[in-house]
Design an enzyme around this catalytic site. Structure first.
Site: not given
Ligand code: SD4
Length: 343
Positions: A203, A234, A255, A257
């Site tokens: 991400t 998210d 992180g 989501g």
């Molecule tokens: C998710 N927030 O799909 C994203 C994943 C992410 O670093 O941020 N990874 O949940």
């Protein structure tokens, strides 16, 4: 290749001190001032993305163009977990999510999009050319193709193929959330180390303030590697992975989501800034809220928020050590380690 260590500053330097306050402080009363542009973005790949965003900002360009151009660089990087080079879902397909938001609260989003290289640009087209905010799946793909985006081959990058083959050996849906070596774990699947020493993430969230003091943001992801087919996090959700309020500030999240969505994370951070909290305090308060909800389970997840307020102060906070972000102004270009609650 940028040597990451060279750019990492101790967390003591982060947020308040970094508030590019240093850049803005002497003019704080009259901010925004021409030339005080700034761009921030999540994780190591942010350094390269910021460079591209800066090409727009340095000439007085619009923050919206900067945040699109910036994350397109990351979407293009085959060895990165963002874009078509990313890890697939557990059925072997790469599915991408992205969103974008401007200073007028216009926003656009795509999710569960396959075979399109630049989801962030499709999100922008949704924002600019449709009466809607969000298009998903085959409808989003159909719209992208109608808008002239090429339909790419359905093929995993060599890195992703290797990772998928490894994953298939056990097909475990719940590997460790936190990578023990890096402490940078951030979801159902931990990141892995690239040959250049960077930690790979799936991400990137980016926020820019342009020389006119206007804010925009973007967020683009492949979501969690080996996720259930159809799973969204998210990142494409306005208010969760990204929120911009040009009167107050902007925030992006990274992180796990599911836990960002639960508290409408980025919107919460912006609302806390509206109440007068600094970006760092607002991020910390939202992180604490997630941790209260998760209780014991908070130790198994990573969430990080990165925010900027209208004065140009930057702050970040994460549950665990290991979240970092890249910042660029006309006098600063570096990685900063976010503050955190748990080792
Ligand atoms: C998710 N927030 O799909 C994203 C994943 C992410 O670093 O941020 N990874 O949940």
């Amino acid at each position: 290749m940028v040597n990451r260590r060279k750019f990492i500053k101790a967390s003591a330097l982060s947020s308040m001190a970094l508030s590019f306050g240093k850049v803005a402080a002497c003019n704080s009363q009259s901010f925004p001032v021409k030339g005080k542009a700034v761009v921030i973005s999540t994780w190591d790949a942010g350094l390269r993305a910021n460079k591209a965003a800066w090409e727009v900002l340095k000439d007085g360009g619009r923050a919206l163009d900067a945040v699109e151009k910036g994350v397109m660089v990351t979407e293009n990087e085959q060895n990165c977990c963002v874009g078509l080079g990313a890890n697939p879902d557990r059925d072997g397909f790469v599915t991408l999510d992205a969103c974008i938001m401007d200073e007028f609260s216009n926003c656009g989003s795509v999710a569960f999009l396959e075979r399109i290289k630049h989801p962030v640009s499709v999100a922008r087209r949704v924002m600019e050319k449709t009466p809607h905010v969000m298009l998903v799946g085959s409808g989003a793909q159909q719209f992208a193709v109608a808008e002239g985006f090429p339909l790419e081959e359905q093929k995993l990058s060599p890195d992703a193929q290797k990772n998928y083959d490894n994953w298939l050996k056990k097909s475990e849906y719940k590997p460790p959330a936190i990578n023990v070596e890096s402490k940078q774990g951030h979801g159902p699947f931990a990141p892995y180390k690239l040959e250049n020493g960077e930690w790979n993430h799936d991400t990137i969230g980016m926020i820019a303030m342009d020389a006119n003091g206007n804010l925009s943001g973007s967020c683009t992801t492949s979501g969690a590697g080996f996720k259930m087919r159809g799973r969204l996090g998210d990142s494409p959700i306005i208010g969760a992975g990204l929120f911009v309020d040009n009167e107050v500030g902007a925030c992006t999240a990274t992180g796990q989501g599911e836990d960002v969505i639960r508290v409408a994370g980025s919107h919460t951070v912006v609302e806390l800034m509206r109440q007068g909290l600094s970006p760092e305090k607002a991020c910390k308060t939202a992180i604490e809220r997630i941790m209260r909800i998760k209780g014991e389970k908070a130790k198994d997840i990573q969430v990080g928020f990165l925010a900027v307020n209208k004065k140009g102060e930057v702050g970040a906070f994460a549950i665990h050590k290991g979240f970092s972000y890249a910042i660029k102004t006309n006098s600063v270009e570096e990685m900063v380690n976010s503050k955190y609650i748990m080792e």
